[in-house]
Enzyme design. Structure first.
Site, PDB file in Angstrom:
ATOM      1  N   HIS A  51      19.322 -44.652 -25.095  1.00  0.00           N
ATOM      2  CA  HIS A  51      18.341 -45.180 -23.837  1.00  0.00           C
ATOM      3  C   HIS A  51      18.593 -46.445 -23.648  1.00  0.00           C
ATOM      4  CE1 HIS A  51      15.930 -44.069 -28.200  1.00  0.00           C
ATOM      5  NE2 HIS A  51      15.911 -43.123 -26.852  1.00  0.00           N
TER       6      HIS A  51
ATOM      7  N   GLN B  32      13.316 -30.672 -20.918  1.00  0.00           N
ATOM      8  CA  GLN B  32      12.484 -32.350 -20.252  1.00  0.00           C
ATOM      9  C   GLN B  32      13.380 -32.333 -18.845  1.00  0.00           C
ATOM     10  OE1 GLN B  32      11.394 -35.468 -22.609  1.00  0.00           O
ATOM     11  NE2 GLN B  32      12.973 -36.126 -21.757  1.00  0.00           N
TER      12      GLN B  32
ATOM     13  N   HIS C 286      18.379 -46.468 -29.223  1.00  0.00           N
ATOM     14  CA  HIS C 286      20.077 -46.196 -29.155  1.00  0.00           C
ATOM     15  C   HIS C 286      21.091 -46.592 -28.195  1.00  0.00           C
ATOM     16  CE1 HIS C 286      19.549 -42.170 -27.596  1.00  0.00           C
ATOM     17  NE2 HIS C 286      18.539 -41.917 -29.416  1.00  0.00           N
TER      18      HIS C 286
ATOM     19  N   MET D 205      23.775 -38.940 -29.770  1.00  0.00           N
ATOM     20  CA  MET D 205      23.196 -39.617 -30.456  1.00  0.00           C
ATOM     21  C   MET D 205      21.419 -39.166 -29.915  1.00  0.00           C
ATOM     22  SD  MET D 205      24.449 -42.694 -30.321  1.00  0.00           S
ATOM     23  CE  MET D 205      26.592 -43.346 -30.316  1.00  0.00           C
TER      24      MET D 205
ATOM     25  N   ASP E  14      17.938 -34.068 -22.833  1.00  0.00           N
ATOM     26  CA  ASP E  14      17.258 -33.491 -22.867  1.00  0.00           C
ATOM     27  C   ASP E  14      17.204 -32.512 -22.089  1.00  0.00           C
ATOM     28  OD1 ASP E  14      15.175 -34.061 -25.551  1.00  0.00           O
ATOM     29  OD2 ASP E  14      16.186 -35.982 -24.880  1.00  0.00           O
TER      30      ASP E  14
HETATM   31  P1  AMP Z   1      13.258 -40.595 -25.970  1.00  0.00           P
HETATM   32  O1  AMP Z   1      12.823 -42.160 -26.867  1.00  0.00           O
HETATM   33  O2  AMP Z   1      13.551 -39.523 -27.193  1.00  0.00           O
HETATM   34  O3  AMP Z   1      12.382 -39.561 -25.700  1.00  0.00           O
HETATM   35  O4  AMP Z   1      14.845 -40.875 -25.072  1.00  0.00           O
HETATM   36  C1  AMP Z   1      13.626 -41.375 -24.283  1.00  0.00           C
HETATM   37  C2  AMP Z   1      15.057 -40.940 -23.103  1.00  0.00           C
HETATM   38  O5  AMP Z   1      16.504 -41.323 -23.392  1.00  0.00           O
HETATM   39  C3  AMP Z   1      15.241 -39.711 -22.639  1.00  0.00           C
HETATM   40  O6  AMP Z   1      15.164 -39.312 -21.347  1.00  0.00           O
HETATM   41  C4  AMP Z   1      16.339 -39.070 -23.377  1.00  0.00           C
HETATM   42  O7  AMP Z   1      17.022 -37.825 -22.793  1.00  0.00           O
HETATM   43  C5  AMP Z   1      17.577 -40.273 -23.209  1.00  0.00           C
HETATM   44  N1  AMP Z   1      18.149 -40.311 -24.310  1.00  0.00           N
HETATM   45  C6  AMP Z   1      17.744 -39.727 -25.518  1.00  0.00           C
HETATM   46  N2  AMP Z   1      19.340 -39.961 -26.504  1.00  0.00           N
HETATM   47  C7  AMP Z   1      20.489 -40.204 -25.053  1.00  0.00           C
HETATM   48  C8  AMP Z   1      21.623 -39.826 -25.042  1.00  0.00           C
HETATM   49  N3  AMP Z   1      21.931 -39.840 -26.346  1.00  0.00           N
HETATM   50  N4  AMP Z   1      21.913 -39.927 -24.751  1.00  0.00           N
HETATM   51  C9  AMP Z   1      21.457 -39.760 -22.644  1.00  0.00           C
HETATM   52  N5  AMP Z   1      20.407 -40.443 -22.770  1.00  0.00           N
HETATM   53  C10 AMP Z   1      19.800 -40.162 -23.545  1.00  0.00           C
END
Ligand code: AMP
Length: 282
Positions: free
Chosen positions: A37, A153, A34, A184, A150
């Protein structure tokens, strides 16, 4: 864009790019891409010669009763989006490729991995650290891009990178929100229209918490965040004001991070807001 599925292919690609003295950026994801990412990819694109995006739904970071099997998997769409954003290499390994069947080694994040998100999701941050350490070893990125979304994290990964002497710079990117304020998340896909509307109260709770923090202090902020979440029928796991690096008590004169986690229908959502004395970020 190259789509590589094995560690050997990925290592060979990195070796040839290193010979060309290319700066390598890594964006680790679990797919179901989204705008959040995409913002990480754009940041990587603007500061690195070679952008590697990994897509891997990491079983180690899901608890036994969590959503590993139902987590959205949209590989074709993810690869199209990555191509549009000029990702150079998509690294898309299988679980078998990443983890030997008799794997026994894991990376222990220490106490920060056992509080808040870590307390609600035992083993989660050990799984995160283990997969990120493996990705850092395979890709050897100069920079790796993570979202402030996150926040715990980010704190865990920064600490692991320092403690284990990885030569990777951690770049933290701001939270991308929908126009109504909801951060998101791939898990927003679990929400019905009505749940999606109620989910906006996570951000509302954080803003209320910020105002209470600035006027009344930590205890009032935590109380009022819980109030806002419950008023909209969410089931909060926690609503806390913490130090953004340690996730322990905030220091009285430093930046405070407000963190919330709550269940809305089938989804468990998290959000956070950094509060300096006057200015909010993220
Ligand atoms: P995920 O696929 O959920 O593991 O996320 C992959 C990366 O995208 C991680 O570093 C998340 O923190 C980042 N991420 C997920 N959602 C958002 C968001 N709304 N805004 C900024 N970064 C995000």
């Amino acid at each position: 864009m190259k789509v590589l599925r094995t560690q050997a292919e990925m290592r060979a690609e990195i070796a040839s790019q290193r010979e060309l003295k290319q700066a390598i950026g890594l964006v680790p994801t679990m797919g179901a891409l989204h705008e959040g990412h995409i913002s990480l990819v754009r940041e990587a694109r603007s500061s690195c010669d070679v952008v590697v995006m990994s897509v891997f739904v990491n079983p180690l970071q899901f608890g036994p009763s969590e959503d590993f099997t139902t987590y959205p998997r949209t590989e074709d769409d993810d690869l199209s989006a990555a191509e549009i954003e000029k990702v150079d290499v998509a690294f898309v390994p299988s679980v078998e490729e990443m983890y030997p069947e008799d794997r026994t080694t894991a990376v222990d994040p220490g106490p920060i991995g056992k509080i808040l998100e870590g307390a609600q999701r035992p083993g989660h941050f050990e799984g995160v650290c283990t997969v990120v350490a493996k990705l850092f070893n395979i890709v050897q990125p100069d920079r790796a891009f993570f979202g402030q979304k996150d926040a715990q994290q980010v704190a865990v990964i920064k600490r692991m990178t320092r403690d284990l002497s990885f030569a990777t710079q951690i770049v933290v990117c701001p939270i991308v929100r929908a126009s109504d304020g909801l951060a998101m998340s791939s898990r927003n896909a679990y929400l019905s229209a009505e749940e999606r509307r109620r989910a906006t109260c996570l951000y509302a709770a954080l803003k209320t918490g910020r105002d209470a923090l600035l006027s009344e202090g930590v205890t009032a902020a935590e109380f009022k965040m819980l109030e806002v979440l419950r008023a909209d029928g969410l089931e909060p796991d926690y609503a806390r004001a913490v130090d953004p690096d340690t996730f322990l008590e905030p220091s009285p004169d430093g930046t405070v991070l407000l963190v919330v986690a709550a269940r809305v229908g089938p989804a468990r959502l998290i959000d956070n807001l950094l509060v300096t004395s006057e200015v909010e970020q993220g």
